[in-house]
Write a protein that holds these residues in place. Structure first.
Motif, PDB file in Angstrom:
ATOM      1  N   LEU A   1      34.447 -72.898  -0.970  1.00  0.00           N
ATOM      2  CA  LEU A   1      33.774 -71.826  -0.244  1.00  0.00           C
ATOM      3  C   LEU A   1      32.567 -72.348   0.527  1.00  0.00           C
ATOM      4  CD1 LEU A   1      33.855 -68.756   0.246  1.00  0.00           C
ATOM      5  CD2 LEU A   1      32.299 -68.500  -1.696  1.00  0.00           C
ATOM      6  N   PHE A   2      31.899 -73.362  -0.025  1.00  0.00           N
ATOM      7  CA  PHE A   2      30.708 -73.899   0.632  1.00  0.00           C
ATOM      8  C   PHE A   2      31.028 -74.421   2.028  1.00  0.00           C
ATOM      9  CE2 PHE A   2      27.928 -77.503   1.672  1.00  0.00           C
ATOM     10  CZ  PHE A   2      26.696 -76.869   1.655  1.00  0.00           C
ATOM     11  N   PHE A   3      32.202 -75.005   2.214  1.00  0.00           N
ATOM     12  CA  PHE A   3      32.564 -75.529   3.531  1.00  0.00           C
ATOM     13  C   PHE A   3      32.722 -74.407   4.554  1.00  0.00           C
ATOM     14  CE2 PHE A   3      33.806 -79.142   0.863  1.00  0.00           C
ATOM     15  CZ  PHE A   3      33.198 -80.172   1.573  1.00  0.00           C
ATOM     16  N   SER A   4      32.874 -73.177   4.075  1.00  0.00           N
ATOM     17  CA  SER A   4      32.927 -72.015   4.963  1.00  0.00           C
ATOM     18  C   SER A   4      31.605 -71.258   4.929  1.00  0.00           C
ATOM     19  CB  SER A   4      34.074 -71.084   4.553  1.00  0.00           C
ATOM     20  OG  SER A   4      35.315 -71.740   4.631  1.00  0.00           O
ATOM     21  N   ALA A   5      30.533 -71.959   4.581  1.00  0.00           N
ATOM     22  CA  ALA A   5      29.175 -71.392   4.566  1.00  0.00           C
ATOM     23  C   ALA A   5      29.003 -70.292   3.529  1.00  0.00           C
ATOM     24  CB  ALA A   5      28.785 -70.880   5.952  1.00  0.00           C
ATOM     25  N   GLY A   6      29.836 -70.290   2.500  1.00  0.00           N
ATOM     26  CA  GLY A   6      29.647 -69.362   1.393  1.00  0.00           C
ATOM     27  C   GLY A   6      28.820 -70.030   0.308  1.00  0.00           C
ATOM     28  N   HIS A   7      28.012 -69.251  -0.371  1.00  0.00           N
ATOM     29  CA  HIS A   7      27.151 -69.832  -1.402  1.00  0.00           C
ATOM     30  C   HIS A   7      26.580 -68.727  -2.287  1.00  0.00           C
ATOM     31  CE1 HIS A   7      23.597 -68.352   0.762  1.00  0.00           C
ATOM     32  NE2 HIS A   7      24.202 -68.743   1.862  1.00  0.00           N
ATOM     33  N   PRO A   8      26.160 -69.063  -3.510  1.00  0.00           N
ATOM     34  CA  PRO A   8      25.517 -68.063  -4.369  1.00  0.00           C
ATOM     35  C   PRO A   8      24.174 -67.632  -3.782  1.00  0.00           C
ATOM     36  CG  PRO A   8      26.259 -69.961  -5.646  1.00  0.00           C
ATOM     37  CD  PRO A   8      26.345 -70.347  -4.205  1.00  0.00           C
ATOM     38  N   MET A   9      23.890 -66.341  -3.883  1.00  0.00           N
ATOM     39  CA  MET A   9      22.575 -65.824  -3.514  1.00  0.00           C
ATOM     40  C   MET A   9      21.648 -65.859  -4.724  1.00  0.00           C
ATOM     41  SD  MET A   9      22.821 -65.025  -0.291  1.00  0.00           S
ATOM     42  CE  MET A   9      21.487 -63.884   0.062  1.00  0.00           C
ATOM     43  N   PHE A  10      22.199 -65.509  -5.891  1.00  0.00           N
ATOM     44  CA  PHE A  10      21.460 -65.661  -7.136  1.00  0.00           C
ATOM     45  C   PHE A  10      22.425 -65.558  -8.307  1.00  0.00           C
ATOM     46  CE2 PHE A  10      21.257 -60.978  -6.856  1.00  0.00           C
ATOM     47  CZ  PHE A  10      21.613 -60.621  -8.145  1.00  0.00           C
ATOM     48  N   LEU A  11      21.997 -66.067  -9.443  1.00  0.00           N
ATOM     49  CA  LEU A  11      22.733 -65.984 -10.702  1.00  0.00           C
ATOM     50  C   LEU A  11      21.722 -65.634 -11.776  1.00  0.00           C
ATOM     51  CD1 LEU A  11      25.181 -66.447 -12.574  1.00  0.00           C
ATOM     52  CD2 LEU A  11      24.571 -68.870 -12.620  1.00  0.00           C
ATOM     53  N   SER A  12      21.952 -64.525 -12.489  1.00  0.00           N
ATOM     54  CA  SER A  12      20.972 -64.042 -13.459  1.00  0.00           C
ATOM     55  C   SER A  12      21.629 -63.774 -14.802  1.00  0.00           C
ATOM     56  CB  SER A  12      20.316 -62.742 -12.962  1.00  0.00           C
ATOM     57  OG  SER A  12      19.669 -62.933 -11.726  1.00  0.00           O
ATOM     58  N   ASP A  13      20.962 -64.226 -15.879  1.00  0.00           N
ATOM     59  CA  ASP A  13      21.407 -63.925 -17.235  1.00  0.00           C
ATOM     60  C   ASP A  13      20.864 -62.571 -17.666  1.00  0.00           C
ATOM     61  OD1 ASP A  13      22.747 -66.391 -17.707  1.00  0.00           O
ATOM     62  OD2 ASP A  13      20.801 -67.354 -17.998  1.00  0.00           O
ATOM     63  N   ARG A  14      21.647 -61.865 -18.445  1.00  0.00           N
ATOM     64  CA  ARG A  14      21.161 -60.617 -19.025  1.00  0.00           C
ATOM     65  C   ARG A  14      20.160 -60.943 -20.133  1.00  0.00           C
ATOM     66  NH1 ARG A  14      24.547 -56.410 -22.778  1.00  0.00           N
ATOM     67  NH2 ARG A  14      22.828 -54.965 -23.162  1.00  0.00           N
ATOM     68  N   VAL A  15      19.011 -60.264 -20.128  1.00  0.00           N
ATOM     69  CA  VAL A  15      17.966 -60.577 -21.105  1.00  0.00           C
ATOM     70  C   VAL A  15      17.512 -59.356 -21.907  1.00  0.00           C
ATOM     71  CG1 VAL A  15      17.102 -62.539 -19.782  1.00  0.00           C
ATOM     72  CG2 VAL A  15      16.141 -60.262 -19.370  1.00  0.00           C
ATOM     73  N   GLY A  16      18.168 -58.209 -21.739  1.00  0.00           N
ATOM     74  CA  GLY A  16      17.725 -57.027 -22.466  1.00  0.00           C
ATOM     75  C   GLY A  16      18.817 -55.986 -22.576  1.00  0.00           C
ATOM     76  N   PRO A  17      18.496 -54.848 -23.207  1.00  0.00           N
ATOM     77  CA  PRO A  17      19.478 -53.775 -23.392  1.00  0.00           C
ATOM     78  C   PRO A  17      19.642 -52.951 -22.119  1.00  0.00           C
ATOM     79  CG  PRO A  17      17.371 -53.098 -24.264  1.00  0.00           C
ATOM     80  CD  PRO A  17      17.195 -54.526 -23.811  1.00  0.00           C
ATOM     81  N   TYR A  18      20.556 -51.990 -22.160  1.00  0.00           N
ATOM     82  CA  TYR A  18      20.718 -51.069 -21.044  1.00  0.00           C
ATOM     83  C   TYR A  18      19.501 -50.161 -20.958  1.00  0.00           C
ATOM     84  CZ  TYR A  18      25.622 -52.460 -20.942  1.00  0.00           C
ATOM     85  OH  TYR A  18      26.778 -53.178 -20.846  1.00  0.00           O
TER      86      TYR A  18
END
Length: 216
Positions: free
Chosen positions: A109-126
């Motif tokens: 995907l990177f070769f087509s200019a795709g990339h992650p914007m962010f990646l976040s772990d869940r750290v709390g309850p709903y």
């Protein structure tokens, strides 16, 4: 090197690099055509593991193409216990299985200019959550930028995708995702940030060259 020549070289390089980046990062081909969509769908329908309902949704998304970039929202719950490796059957940590998929998929995907914007772990309850009948113990969320819907279709029809996708389905217990388009953002898009940084670097380089020439 003369001052004028140095400045021309510096600014010319910055402009060329900015134009090259823009040509790669932005979609200049416009929306998908009906012929392109039919070709993509025929390839996906020919796969033995195709999902008719999912393909129907995908076709509708491709047919509504406006030529703009989009951001895919992903919410994922990984298996807590080791899962069989798709190739060896050996129990493997779910995060490692997903990494194998991500390396293959995101690398392409990177070769087509795709990339992650962010990646976040869940750290709390709903918090302040209502109107849902099930609350899976989500592991993390991410947003991935696609240059165009054509690039999504290219990735989905890539010949190596089915093999890589086995690692994703092995790693993930539950997931949902949907495409989005930005209304408001408080950070500069790479489409503007990279040319800005290149031109800023050129201005600094030109200043340094000018000061050195003045002191010579």
């Amino acid at each position: 090197m003369k001052k004028f020549g140095a400045g021309t070289w510096i600014w010319g390089t910055a402009v060329v690099l900015s134009l090259a980046f823009s040509a790669w990062y932005n979609n200049w081909r416009g929306p998908l055509t009906a012929t392109e969509i039919d070709t993509y769908m025929e390839q996906l329908q020919a796969r033995p593991d195709n999902n008719p309902a999912a393909l129907k949704d995908l076709r509708a998304f491709l047919e509504a193409d406006d030529g703009r970039e989009f951001i895919m929202l992903n919410v994922i719950k990984l298996h807590a216990d080791p899962q069989p490796h798709p190739q060896t059957g050996e129990p493997t940590d779910a995060s490692k299985l997903l990494t194998t998929y991500s390396d293959a998929f995101m690398g392409r995907l990177f070769f087509s200019a795709g990339h992650p914007m962010f990646l976040s772990d869940r750290v709390g309850p709903y918090l302040d959550t209502f109107g849902v009948t099930e609350r899976p113990d989500w592991t993390w969320t991410s947003m991935v930028r696609y240059r165009s819907r054509r690039d999504l279709a290219d990735a989905a029809t890539f010949e190596g995708f089915p093999g890589a996708h086995l690692f994703k389905t092995a790693a993930i217990e539950q997931t949902f995702n949907f495409p989005t388009q930005t209304r408001v953002q408080f950070f500069m898009s790479p489409a503007l940030l990279v040319p800005f940084l290149l031109l800023f670097a050129a201005s600094l380089a030109h200043l340094v060259v000018t000061l050195r020439a003045t002191r010579a």
